[in-house]
Design a protein around this motif. Structure first.
Motif, mmCIF file in Angstrom:
data_model
loop_
_atom_site.group_PDB
_atom_site.id
_atom_site.type_symbol
_atom_site.label_atom_id
_atom_site.label_comp_id
_atom_site.label_asym_id
_atom_site.label_seq_id
_atom_site.Cartn_x
_atom_site.Cartn_y
_atom_site.Cartn_z
ATOM 1 N N MET A 17 0.612 -1.267 0.244
ATOM 2 C CA MET A 17 -0.120 -0.235 0.090
ATOM 3 C C MET A 17 1.291 1.735 0.004
ATOM 4 O O MET A 17 0.731 2.542 -0.516
ATOM 5 N N ALA A 18 1.633 1.376 0.627
ATOM 6 C CA ALA A 18 2.740 2.316 0.867
ATOM 7 C C ALA A 18 3.444 2.285 -0.689
ATOM 8 O O ALA A 18 3.805 3.865 -0.857
ATOM 9 N N GLY A 19 4.094 1.474 -0.890
ATOM 10 C CA GLY A 19 4.810 1.890 -2.347
ATOM 11 C C GLY A 19 3.466 1.857 -3.666
ATOM 12 O O GLY A 19 3.718 3.454 -4.259
ATOM 13 N N LYS A 20 2.741 1.714 -3.278
ATOM 14 C CA LYS A 20 1.436 2.497 -4.534
ATOM 15 C C LYS A 20 1.248 3.548 -4.339
ATOM 16 O O LYS A 20 0.876 4.024 -5.269
ATOM 17 N N ILE A 21 0.579 3.754 -3.004
ATOM 18 C CA ILE A 21 0.609 5.605 -3.230
ATOM 19 C C ILE A 21 1.638 6.616 -3.343
ATOM 20 O O ILE A 21 1.507 7.528 -4.276
ATOM 21 N N MET A 22 2.821 5.492 -3.703
ATOM 22 C CA MET A 22 4.483 6.086 -3.713
ATOM 23 C C MET A 22 4.526 6.829 -5.269
ATOM 24 O O MET A 22 4.436 7.560 -5.731
ATOM 25 N N LEU A 23 3.876 5.707 -5.518
ATOM 26 C CA LEU A 23 4.272 5.285 -6.861
ATOM 27 C C LEU A 23 3.505 5.837 -7.966
ATOM 28 O O LEU A 23 3.750 6.887 -8.788
ATOM 29 N N GLU A 24 2.176 6.145 -7.801
ATOM 30 C CA GLU A 24 0.785 6.798 -8.022
ATOM 31 C C GLU A 24 1.163 8.597 -7.686
ATOM 32 O O GLU A 24 0.669 9.168 -9.085
ATOM 33 N N SER A 25 1.504 8.568 -6.972
ATOM 34 C CA SER A 25 2.026 10.641 -6.987
ATOM 35 C C SER A 25 3.167 11.081 -7.010
ATOM 36 O O SER A 25 3.460 11.601 -7.092
ATOM 37 N N GLY A 26 3.970 10.082 -8.026
ATOM 38 C CA GLY A 26 5.026 10.573 -9.123
ATOM 39 C C GLY A 26 6.371 10.539 -8.734
ATOM 40 O O GLY A 26 7.696 10.720 -8.209
ATOM 41 N N ALA A 27 6.423 9.457 -6.730
ATOM 42 C CA ALA A 27 7.614 8.977 -6.015
ATOM 43 C C ALA A 27 9.093 8.127 -7.909
ATOM 44 O O ALA A 27 7.980 8.033 -8.381
ATOM 45 N N GLU A 28 10.125 8.854 -6.977
ATOM 46 C CA GLU A 28 11.008 7.845 -7.964
ATOM 47 C C GLU A 28 11.427 7.196 -7.079
ATOM 48 O O GLU A 28 10.649 5.858 -6.576
ATOM 49 N N THR A 29 11.514 5.694 -7.976
ATOM 50 C CA THR A 29 11.627 3.661 -7.845
ATOM 51 C C THR A 29 12.594 3.298 -7.520
ATOM 52 O O THR A 29 12.218 2.654 -5.951
ATOM 53 N N TYR A 30 13.642 4.168 -6.999
ATOM 54 C CA TYR A 30 14.849 3.624 -6.014
ATOM 55 C C TYR A 30 13.945 4.128 -4.623
ATOM 56 O O TYR A 30 13.778 3.040 -3.314
ATOM 57 N N ARG A 31 13.212 5.409 -4.259
ATOM 58 C CA ARG A 31 12.556 5.904 -3.014
ATOM 59 C C ARG A 31 10.547 4.590 -2.983
ATOM 60 O O ARG A 31 11.104 4.550 -1.671
ATOM 61 N N VAL A 32 10.474 4.363 -4.205
ATOM 62 C CA VAL A 32 9.142 3.444 -3.264
ATOM 63 C C VAL A 32 10.131 2.155 -2.733
ATOM 64 O O VAL A 32 9.482 1.349 -1.440
ATOM 65 N N GLU A 33 10.984 1.553 -3.609
ATOM 66 C CA GLU A 33 11.554 0.420 -2.805
ATOM 67 C C GLU A 33 12.210 0.554 -1.952
ATOM 68 O O GLU A 33 12.046 -0.376 -1.603
ATOM 69 N N ASP A 34 12.982 1.711 -1.750
ATOM 70 C CA ASP A 34 13.968 1.716 -0.255
ATOM 71 C C ASP A 34 12.714 1.841 1.538
ATOM 72 O O ASP A 34 12.844 1.307 2.231
ATOM 73 N N THR A 35 11.619 2.593 0.703
ATOM 74 C CA THR A 35 10.375 2.655 1.590
ATOM 75 C C THR A 35 9.829 1.405 1.943
ATOM 76 O O THR A 35 9.512 0.934 3.325
ATOM 77 N N MET A 36 9.461 0.273 1.562
ATOM 78 C CA MET A 36 8.877 -0.611 1.193
ATOM 79 C C MET A 36 9.599 -2.078 2.407
ATOM 80 O O MET A 36 9.254 -2.067 3.172
ATOM 81 N N MET A 37 11.203 -2.127 2.160
ATOM 82 C CA MET A 37 11.700 -2.916 2.582
ATOM 83 C C MET A 37 12.665 -1.826 4.077
ATOM 84 O O MET A 37 12.712 -2.622 4.832
ATOM 85 N N ARG A 38 12.103 -0.966 4.456
ATOM 86 C CA ARG A 38 12.674 -0.191 4.992
ATOM 87 C C ARG A 38 11.089 -0.532 6.031
ATOM 88 O O ARG A 38 11.290 -0.986 7.355
ATOM 89 N N ILE A 39 9.974 -0.373 5.732
ATOM 90 C CA ILE A 39 8.764 -0.853 6.761
ATOM 91 C C ILE A 39 8.668 -2.177 6.854
ATOM 92 O O ILE A 39 8.638 -2.728 8.246
ATOM 93 N N ALA A 40 9.446 -3.247 6.656
ATOM 94 C CA ALA A 40 9.486 -4.564 6.371
ATOM 95 C C ALA A 40 10.326 -5.356 7.556
ATOM 96 O O ALA A 40 10.110 -5.802 8.534
ATOM 97 N N ALA A 41 11.623 -4.487 7.379
ATOM 98 C CA ALA A 41 12.640 -5.108 8.279
ATOM 99 C C ALA A 41 11.770 -3.904 9.924
ATOM 100 O O ALA A 41 12.853 -4.616 10.685
ATOM 101 N N SER A 42 11.117 -2.583 9.675
ATOM 102 C CA SER A 42 11.184 -2.588 11.261
ATOM 103 C C SER A 42 10.182 -3.308 12.387
ATOM 104 O O SER A 42 9.972 -2.875 12.937
ATOM 105 N N PHE A 43 9.552 -4.292 11.211
ATOM 106 C CA PHE A 43 8.448 -4.875 11.474
ATOM 107 C C PHE A 43 9.056 -6.666 11.490
ATOM 108 O O PHE A 43 8.331 -7.310 11.570
ATOM 109 N N GLY A 44 9.978 -6.577 12.002
ATOM 110 C CA GLY A 44 11.033 -7.800 11.858
ATOM 111 C C GLY A 44 10.887 -7.921 10.730
ATOM 112 O O GLY A 44 11.850 -9.926 11.276
#
Length: 252
Positions: A17-44
């Motif tokens: 959901m976080a990646g989809k919102i960012m990509l639909e809003s015009g975020a760069e590819t690397y930012r979307v990937e980095d955010t998704m993996m950081r969120i997953a890592a934060s939840f173990g």
């Protein structure tokens, strides 16, 4: 085991959901990937992989049961506030200030929210920007109002045509055609004077500046598929604008 599977599914849904919102809003590819993996890592979840293109996201979580999901992204716009909001939620997750359910609810609210400025304000901004671009390109102040009118009408047209026929190239071509027609008309009736400067200033709100920037940024960091895709989209937009103006000038 079932609880762990359910927890993993929730984390995956949150990341997507976080990646989809960012990509639909015009975020760069690397930012979307980095955010998704950081969120997953934060939840173990330490072993996660994401692959993002302008039209889709593939996200995988490794563990006892490897899970992979794909979502399509068909609509893309520019909404930097939504990107900033998702980044803020990601930072709160990393610092432990948000639980999984709270983060999910926050993202749902962002997804459904309309954070863009009112359409009348967008038209006003595009009109003023068109006039200012005319001056920046060494146009005359007496052409400021014609450029404002043509630029504002152009934004209205591209928005309306895109809603009417969801083909971006066609909407931009028709909007550029109308901008060119208005510019020529203003010069013909004596309301405008420098045709080239009026056209240049008026089409600037249609120029894909964010696409070009993101395409170069993605290419520089090695995201070749996304970089080339965004570059091709920017090229088609530029071609549509140029073709619309050329079409008017060839008939006038």
């Amino acid at each position: 085991m079932e609880n762990q599977t359910s927890y993993t599914d929730k984390v995956m849904e949150l990341c997507l959901m976080a990646g989809k919102i960012m990509l639909e809003s015009g975020a760069e590819t690397y930012r979307v990937e980095d955010t998704m993996m950081r969120i997953a890592a934060s939840f173990g979840i330490r072993e996660s992989h994401s692959y993002v293109t302008p039209t889709g996201i593939i996200f995988s979580i490794e563990g006892e049961l490897t899970k992979t999901k794909l979502i399509r992204v068909t609509e893309r716009t520019t909404d930097l506030e939504k990107i900033a909001e998702v980044n803020s939620i990601s930072r709160k997750i990393s610092s432990g200030d948000l639980s999984l359910d709270e983060a999910y609810q926050s993202l749902k609210e962002i997804e459904s929210a309309s954070l863009q400025y009112p359409f009348w304000l967008q038209i006003t901004a595009a009109s003023i920007a068109s006039g200012c671009f005319l001056i920046m390109f060494k146009g005359e102040w007496r052409d400021f109002i014609p450029a404002m009118i043509a630029g504002g009408v152009g934004l209205v047209c591209v928005t309306y045509f895109h809603r009417l026929v969801p083909i971006k190239f066609l909407a931009e071509f028709l909007a550029a055609f109308i901008i060119g027609f208005l510019s020529v008309l203003f010069v013909k009736i004596g309301f405008g004077y420098q045709l080239d400067k009026i056209i240049i200033g008026s089409v600037m709100p249609l120029v894909p500046g964010l696409l070009i920037t993101n395409a170069v940024r993605d290419l520089m960091v090695g995201h070749l598929v996304s970089g080339l895709s965004k570059g091709a989209e920017a090229f088609l937009t530029a071609l549509a604008i140029g073709s619309g103006i050329a079409g008017v000038l060839s008939f006038m």
